[in-house]
Design an enzyme around this catalytic site. Structure first.
Site, mmCIF file in Angstrom:
data_model
loop_
_atom_site.group_PDB
_atom_site.id
_atom_site.type_symbol
_atom_site.label_atom_id
_atom_site.label_comp_id
_atom_site.label_asym_id
_atom_site.label_seq_id
_atom_site.Cartn_x
_atom_site.Cartn_y
_atom_site.Cartn_z
ATOM 1 N N LYS A 31 0.831 -1.202 0.000
ATOM 2 C CA LYS A 31 0.000 0.000 0.000
ATOM 3 C C LYS A 31 0.865 1.251 0.000
ATOM 4 O O LYS A 31 0.665 2.160 -0.811
ATOM 5 C CB LYS A 31 -0.916 -0.025 1.231
ATOM 6 N N ARG A 100 -3.268 2.845 8.698
ATOM 7 C CA ARG A 100 -3.569 1.553 8.066
ATOM 8 C C ARG A 100 -2.326 0.679 8.021
ATOM 9 O O ARG A 100 -1.212 1.164 7.823
ATOM 10 C CB ARG A 100 -4.026 1.761 6.620
ATOM 11 N N GLY A 109 -7.835 -7.749 4.825
ATOM 12 C CA GLY A 109 -8.696 -7.877 5.992
ATOM 13 C C GLY A 109 -8.043 -8.517 7.191
ATOM 14 O O GLY A 109 -8.679 -8.727 8.211
ATOM 15 N N MET A 111 -5.326 -7.411 8.914
ATOM 16 C CA MET A 111 -4.786 -6.528 9.940
ATOM 17 C C MET A 111 -5.697 -5.307 10.104
ATOM 18 O O MET A 111 -6.738 -5.204 9.485
ATOM 19 C CB MET A 111 -3.356 -6.165 9.583
ATOM 20 N N ARG A 344 -2.869 -1.788 -6.604
ATOM 21 C CA ARG A 344 -1.987 -2.957 -6.573
ATOM 22 C C ARG A 344 -2.302 -3.821 -7.779
ATOM 23 O O ARG A 344 -3.354 -3.677 -8.409
ATOM 24 C CB ARG A 344 -2.169 -3.744 -5.285
ATOM 25 N N HIS A 460 -2.587 -43.699 -4.481
ATOM 26 C CA HIS A 460 -2.856 -44.344 -5.772
ATOM 27 C C HIS A 460 -3.959 -43.615 -6.528
ATOM 28 O O HIS A 460 -3.825 -43.289 -7.702
ATOM 29 C CB HIS A 460 -3.250 -45.801 -5.531
ATOM 30 N N SER A 768 16.730 -40.769 -15.367
ATOM 31 C CA SER A 768 15.450 -40.106 -15.153
ATOM 32 C C SER A 768 15.188 -40.159 -13.656
ATOM 33 O O SER A 768 15.149 -41.240 -13.068
ATOM 34 C CB SER A 768 14.364 -40.825 -15.942
ATOM 35 N N CYS A 835 10.888 -37.573 -13.862
ATOM 36 C CA CYS A 835 9.607 -38.161 -14.258
ATOM 37 C C CYS A 835 8.696 -38.430 -13.078
ATOM 38 O O CYS A 835 7.669 -39.067 -13.216
ATOM 39 C CB CYS A 835 9.834 -39.442 -15.053
ATOM 40 N N TYR A 855 14.978 -32.554 -19.837
ATOM 41 C CA TYR A 855 13.524 -32.497 -19.878
ATOM 42 C C TYR A 855 12.902 -32.761 -18.520
ATOM 43 O O TYR A 855 13.564 -33.268 -17.611
ATOM 44 C CB TYR A 855 12.976 -33.514 -20.893
#
Lengths: 888, 888
Positions: A31, A100, A109, A111, A344, A460, A768, A835, A855
């Site tokens: 702010k 503030r 909201g 604080m 903001r 699973h 991998s 992977c 990759y």
């Protein structure tokens, strides 16, 4: 804590000049930084000053302000007074301020805020004269005492509200503002008395004392329970602290030509290019927040306050241009004049993020790279999966883990066979299980969604559902499944087979009945962003795909190859499961060979289709990995049925299954250990791979198999398996009179493999990283059992993130980095990828990019997310991300 | 393979001069090096030459000899001929030679030998003339053809033996040598014909051709099945190869003034200072080996051949002095003249090793350091445990894993309760179980030995038995335990409760009946060696002790402190188990507190006794580690009984137990995870520790507790537990008005802890490596399940050693080294030790010494072994071990 003693503690803004800038969010909070920047670029902002956030923790530890703060605050107050021509405590022309909070990260909201500070029995008269409106002045005073009592003295709000209510009832009026002045004065007196009685202190009349009390209270509000909880939830460090903004009051409650509101510079849901927000006439900010009156859509302001609206549009445009992003703004209109109180960066939906990024590129506001950098990769989930229509009326049953994104409706079934049968018949069904096992796979395939009572984000059910892009809610709270009675109960309600439910795997919510769904739509904008990402990214993205269907889906989402094809998933259905079981219970090599011969053509067919789908991109095929007992039934009646099917004694089969039982199956006979003990399994799988590859190649198709040995712990294991792979490949090439290129590598999923990666890389052509198992072994933590204490760990700050969700870079990552380094020392062109489940996690993608991997591989629906994350990682490597992220 | 082409290939010895020395075992093999050295120092040795062992693999790969070998062999032959005055193939004065294998490491009987080479139809006449004994000459020829056929042409021995038998029967005689010359000639003819028929080749008459054939055959014998198996069993590298020794023949079969034998320079069983061995008169070496005649004890030679015996005594003394160690020698006496054919370092029993080392120090032959360096640490096991009397008649039932050393007899029982009852009543019982669990602990305590059908070297039974110094055989082959019928069957035999058996945990053998045992005796020599070791060692040795009894035993064995006190072992018996179970099933904190309050005084009492036993040495106490379900019963009737005892519904208890079930308990809710979820458990244990410590300290006792947090994965876990420890300790100090020093550290038993050891060391004052769990997680290998494939892995060379037996230095060791390094970077005075099963393994002790750890900790009966190993490690660090190990 040298900071507060050497840097300025107070930053002034007003009259077109400011000590701070937008870049100083760390010091000024969001702010404060926004107010300073707006002031500098000529936006109408009431003057004020900000106390630096790094003072916050210092104050909270010592409960004292440093000496030099007083001088700096007083100096800023003088500038404020000379700028406004008003004076704090002045009976004629009083300066009133708001106080503030404002941290570097928005905590809406969470604080405290105090308005109208500076009012007392003297200045209220000055305000009366200034405004010519005694009712307004006393109402402001009344509000201030109430707010101050609750925020600074930590008193309950209830008694204040009761007093006010009494007076309203006595006068028989509804709106606070309609109270006669004398009544309001009486309310203020009673409020002060209340403060005296409940807090044991006088309400401070002296404005400076009011101010210091308010500053302390704002700092204190950093450590309220809800603020701490919010930070934990949103991963905001406790050490950040909040700044305090002291701003000259402007009043939206001076009449029907005044008002206050919030607006976005574009629609945050759709991205449409229009102001989007709401406001109240004749109101202060707290009226909007409290919801006591219904605010109006921002569009209506065009007629009511046309000048102010035009000005707001101009400001919004200016701010968008300046910050080069959509803004979320707060404003007040005082007698027709617009004042901005906050701006903001606007939060936005995934859909809006993509549209806005594209529009802003078209508008020349941002570059394609910036567009790519700005879209949070996980937000793409909203574009890829069905969502519940926000207008739907919903009947919440329970909430669980958002285990696989997307929403679906269906009638509940409790049995995989039934799910398969009804699903095939075209019914929308949702499979509900205590937890799923590989045996349920065929039912999961045909279900619209999966709901389980147990298991975690990597259970699973969760893993398989994500792989299929199917919604899944796991570990639903209070869900008690009675599989025998085909019923579940939850929070006192009972749902029976055939009842409709709606499952939202993006939020973890489960609803009774059939909610309206919005189908996903891959817009042109989505494709544009993806194209830009592809141009930027270095790391390639592959898909984890076990079936031709997955492979096609992966290609559609832009995967350049398959990083993990789990061959065992091919064995879990129908005839295959029967042959697989026959293989497992075989008493000798010949028996195993006979069963394997049945599996061979099935696997070969799958591989052929997968190779074709991948059009020459690499396909990494992992040889059989799970312990064999996973393929066998557990319940006595299932065992008896299987015994009949296989033509053996139930007792014999029971004995075999008992012998296969393991205390810790995760650490047992699985992975390449299987292939070493039963080389004929490896031989069959490798034959299927190369026969399929040769068939495709013979018809001029391009094909690039990468054979992957799982769970290697020692280089000798790899060497033993590699021998079989090379031998069988050679045999097939001889038979088919054709040769296909291929690579032979290993999963790195055990710490020992990572530690001896230099040795293993002498034999293996690629690594991998199987980060699921590597996390389990590195942490000594079973995915299946962690549910009993990981939630506690997360809640109590023992760990910051679930290591199965977010790659643990300090531990597991260190092993991965070590393995990459050791491996490349032996084999500079070693191919490296990941992977595990983390392959689609943006932070893990960035990590892999930093290590220079080739990759990442992830489930089909996460491929676009990984591509975007990979592009962002490439930008970060060039330093581009930091610049674009530095905007407010 | 540059070696064979640049170094000499052939090394001559004879006439007091030799090309080689004792130090050249790698090149000459043990036999060749010994022959060379003996020749040089004037011992009577027949002349000859040695072909270097590094030629062996070269030959086996190429099946060719390098060209320059021929010249070198011919040159050596010429020197041999000129030295002996005999000539190869000379019809008048033929040179005959033996051709023998000999690797750097002794492989008795594994490879081939050929005697009397050089004989043919011509030279046999020369030998007849030389010896004046045609029967001897033809018998030698007959033997040569037979040996050559079997060794070089790889023919079966059977047909040769049959032919010989036919001729003996026909002549009606018993001894080969009594055959008439004509018969012997006929036998030789038939042998040659046999060779022609079976091998398809003529027997070579040409002595040089005979020689090259024999050299090749000796090299080939390196790769016979039995030689390969032997090397695998004894960890001898395949790449070593064998040398070939060609030595002029001397004959022990020239009459009653001739003979051949083997002798040790001291008794290898007892160490007594006297020649020990046996010999045959009028015989060749193969007669001793074949066992066809009973050899005489060496002592009888004193009378039969007094001159040769004196000479042998002189030679033995000279060799002992020269090699500074007990020798194992082969000799032949030819017509009263002694010839030495081999000498090598004598194998010896543990008892003998200790006595000989001490005697040799007294004789001034070796230093105390050398004495320490020479005793294989594991050989001390023979001194520490009962052994079976070698004269006992034994009835072998089966063989299993030698899981805990020592022998015991007892009647079998199948139930822990019964074992306890009978044991208490003074009966010798052996507990036989399918496998043991913590619930069997009380029965194991009272049993003389443990026998199980399942489990490995680190199964519960094995670990607990080793801890108690009790014999254990695990995974006995074919053992089928019927616990209900109180019976086991094995290999077709049935043993019922009450039957006697004998268990030898040092060899893994199980016998029916009651064998005679020899009690262990800790001699003065043992104590001398231990005292020397203590002076040398750097690394300290502690004991793993869970009870005051273990602690005392550890002190008696010289432990300097306790490295691991597993507090949970205190909970497994009697009232404690009841209170523990009450704690586990408690529904809330208050219920847990009540049960913990019962456990507190019990733990405190144990700790007090343990602290006293340790007399101020450090005591490392590990907080509760195993998953709670380990304390609960599994069988329905046991659960019902417990429910009654706790006054709850059976269904409720069953539900609690079901919820505690884990898929992978090794990776579940255990270690510090328990203490974090249930901080009251940690608080109780810490209170017990410090109350006990304060009590001891208040009475002027010294006490040094080291509190150890188990299974730490992250520094935050440690910090959370440390907070409780420090707080409770402070409380107790306040209450007792006394303060005791203590340390607070952690087990490092998860890869993640090792990887982040720098962070953890910021908080922890010591690390103790739990190598059991660290091996399980690093390898992804469950100790409990590995039995299904580790044997295969070992047998097929996938791994060299069981990583639970021998510390895996390449993998697990790398993590340990990394953790030591990282930890010391943060905290230079970090205390480091190891407390897993490997703590008593000499190779692991050496590893810990190299890393500069402070101590190793092991079960009581391994403490002396670890002390000796620690001393040897210190010597190795100074380079002293290598020198003393370089003797033959």
């Amino acid at each position: 804590m040298s900071g507060p003693y050497t840097q300025p503690l107070v930053y002034f803004f007003g009259q077109g000049r400011a000590d701070g800038t937008a870049a100083m969010k760390d010091v000024l909070g969001g702010k404060g930084a926004g107010l300073a920047e707006m002031t500098t670029i000529g936006i109408p902002v009431p003057p004020g000053f900000t106390i630096a956030s790094n003072l916050c923790l210092h104050y909270l530890e010592s409960r004292q302000f440093p000496k030099r703060l007083q001088a700096q605050v007083e100096n800023a107050l003088q500038r404020l007074e000379s700028g406004t021509g008003k004076h704090l405590g002045d009976g004629d022309n009083p300066l009133l301020v708001s106080v503030r909070s404002g941290a570097a990260v928005s905590m809406p909201g969470m604080m405290e805020t105090i308005l109208n500070l500076g009012l007392n029995d003297v200045t209220v008269e000055g305000l009366t004269r200034q405004s010519g409106n005694p009712r307004f002045a006393w109402d402001s005073y009344r509000r201030f005492v109430q707010m101050y009592g609750s925020v600074v003295f930590d008193l309950s709000k209830k008694p204040f509200e009761q007093i006010l209510e009494e007076h309203k009832q006595r006068c028989n009026i509804e709106r606070d503002i309609d109270l006669p002045v004398e009544e309001m004065q009486a309310v203020v007196r009673r409020f002060k008395q209340r403060v005296r009685e409940d807090a044991g202190k006088e309400f401070p009349e002296e404005p400076l004392a009011q101010l210091w009390g308010a500053i302390a209270a704002v700092f204190e509000s950093w450590n309220t329970r809800r603020a701490i909880d919010y930070r934990k939830l949103h991963d905001i460090p406790d050490s950040m602290g909040t700044a305090v903004n002291i701003v000259a009051m402007v009043f939206g409650n001076l009449g029907e030509d005044s008002g206050t509101g919030v607006t976005f510079s574009r629609d945050p849901s759709t991205g449409e290019q229009t102001l989007y927000g709401e406001y109240l006439l004749n109101a202060q900010g707290e009226d909007v927040v409290s919801g006591s009156r219904d605010p109006l859509p921002i569009g209506t302001m065009k007629e009511r306050l046309p000048h102010a609206y035009q000005e707001l549009e101009r400001v919004a445009r200016t701010l968008e241009r300046h910050f080069r992003d959509v803004q979320d703004m707060e404003f007040t209109i005082e007698r027709g004049n617009l004042y901005m109180l906050q701006t903001r960066r606007a939060q936005r939906s995934g859909h809006a993020a993509v549209r806005i990024a594209c529009d802003m590129v078209d508008e020349g506001l941002i570059s394609e790279q910036e567009a790519v950098a700005r879209i949070p990769p996980n937000d793409l989930n909203q574009l890829l999966h069905p969502t519940i229509d926000p207008h739907s009326k919903l009947d919440l049953l329970t909430t669980g883990l958002p285990a696989s994104p997307g929403a679906a409706c269906g009638t509940v079934v409790f049995d995989a066979d039934r799910a398969e049968r009804l699903g095939r018949a075209g019914q929308a069904v949702i499979l509900v299980r205590r937890e799923t096992s590989p045996e349920d796979f065929h039912g999961m395939v045909m279900a619209k969604a999966i709901l389980t009572a147990r298991g975690g984000m990597t259970s699973h059910a969760a893993v398989v559902a994500r792989g299929m892009g199917k919604p899944c809610v796991a570990a639903a709270q209070g869900l008690m499944v009675d599989e025998k009675a085909n019923r579940f109960s939850v929070n006192g309600r009972s749902i029976t087979e055939g009842d409709w439910i709606t499952v939202d795997g993006s939020t973890g919510k489960v609803f009774a009945g059939q909610a309206a769904l919005i189908a996903p739509e891959l817009s042109g904008n989505f494709n544009r962003v993806m194209k830009w990402a592809d141009r930027i990214m270095q790391l390639r993205v592959r898909v984890n795909a076990d079936t031709p269907g997955d492979a096609h889906r992966g290609r559609d989402f832009g995967a350049e190859g398959i990083g993990l094809c789990r061959t065992e998933h091919m064995f879990f259905t129908g005839d295959r499961l029967v042959a697989m079981r026959e293989m497992i219970v075989a008493q000798d090599v010949a028996g195993r060979q006979r069963a394997l011969a049945k599996l061979l053509p099935m696997q070969r067919g799958d591989f052929e289709a997968i190779f074709r789908a991948m059009e020459g991109y690499a396909v990494t095929i992992r040889l059989l990995d799970p312990p064999l007992h996973e393929f066998l039934p557990k319940e006595p009646h299932e065992i008896a049925a299987l015994a009949r099917e296989l033509g053996m004694e139930t007792a014999t089969l029971t004995g075999i299954i008992e012998r296969l039982h393991e205390v810790n199956p995760m650490l047992g006979l699985r992975g390449c250990r299987l292939g070493i003990i039963y080389p004929e399994i490896t031989a069959m799988q490798v034959r299927a791979i190369f026969e399929a590859a040769c068939t495709v190649a013979a018809r001029k198709g391009r094909v690039m198999p990468e054979v992957m040995i799982p769970l290697t712990a020692t280089v000798v294991e790899f060497r033993k398996q590699a021998l079989i792979v090379r031998q069988v490949a050679e045999e097939v090439f001889q038979e088919r009179q054709i040769t296909v290129p291929y690579l032979l590598g290993t999963m790195i999923e055990l710490p020992r493999a990572a530690l001896t990666a230099d040795e293993i890389a002498r034999e293996a052509q690629f690594f991998s990283f199987g980060t699921n198992d590597l996390t389990q072994t590195t942490w000594g933590l079973s995915r299946d059992d962690a549910g009993r204490f990981l939630p506690y760990y997360l809640e109590h700050g023992v760990i910051e993130d679930d290591p199965f969700q977010v790659l643990d870079q300090a531990g597991v990552g260190k092993l991965i980095a070590m393995a990459c380094d050791l491996g490349r020392r032996t084999r500079p062109d070693l191919k490296l990828g990941i992977c595990g489940e983390h392959g689609g996690d943006p932070s893990a993608v960035a990590f892999c990019d930093r290590l220079g991997m080739n990759y990442v591989s992830c489930s089909p629906f996460r491929v676009p997310i990984a591509r975007l994350a990979a592009a962002q990682a490439a930008l970060a490597a060039r330093g581009t991300m930091d610049r674009t992220r530095a905007t407010v």
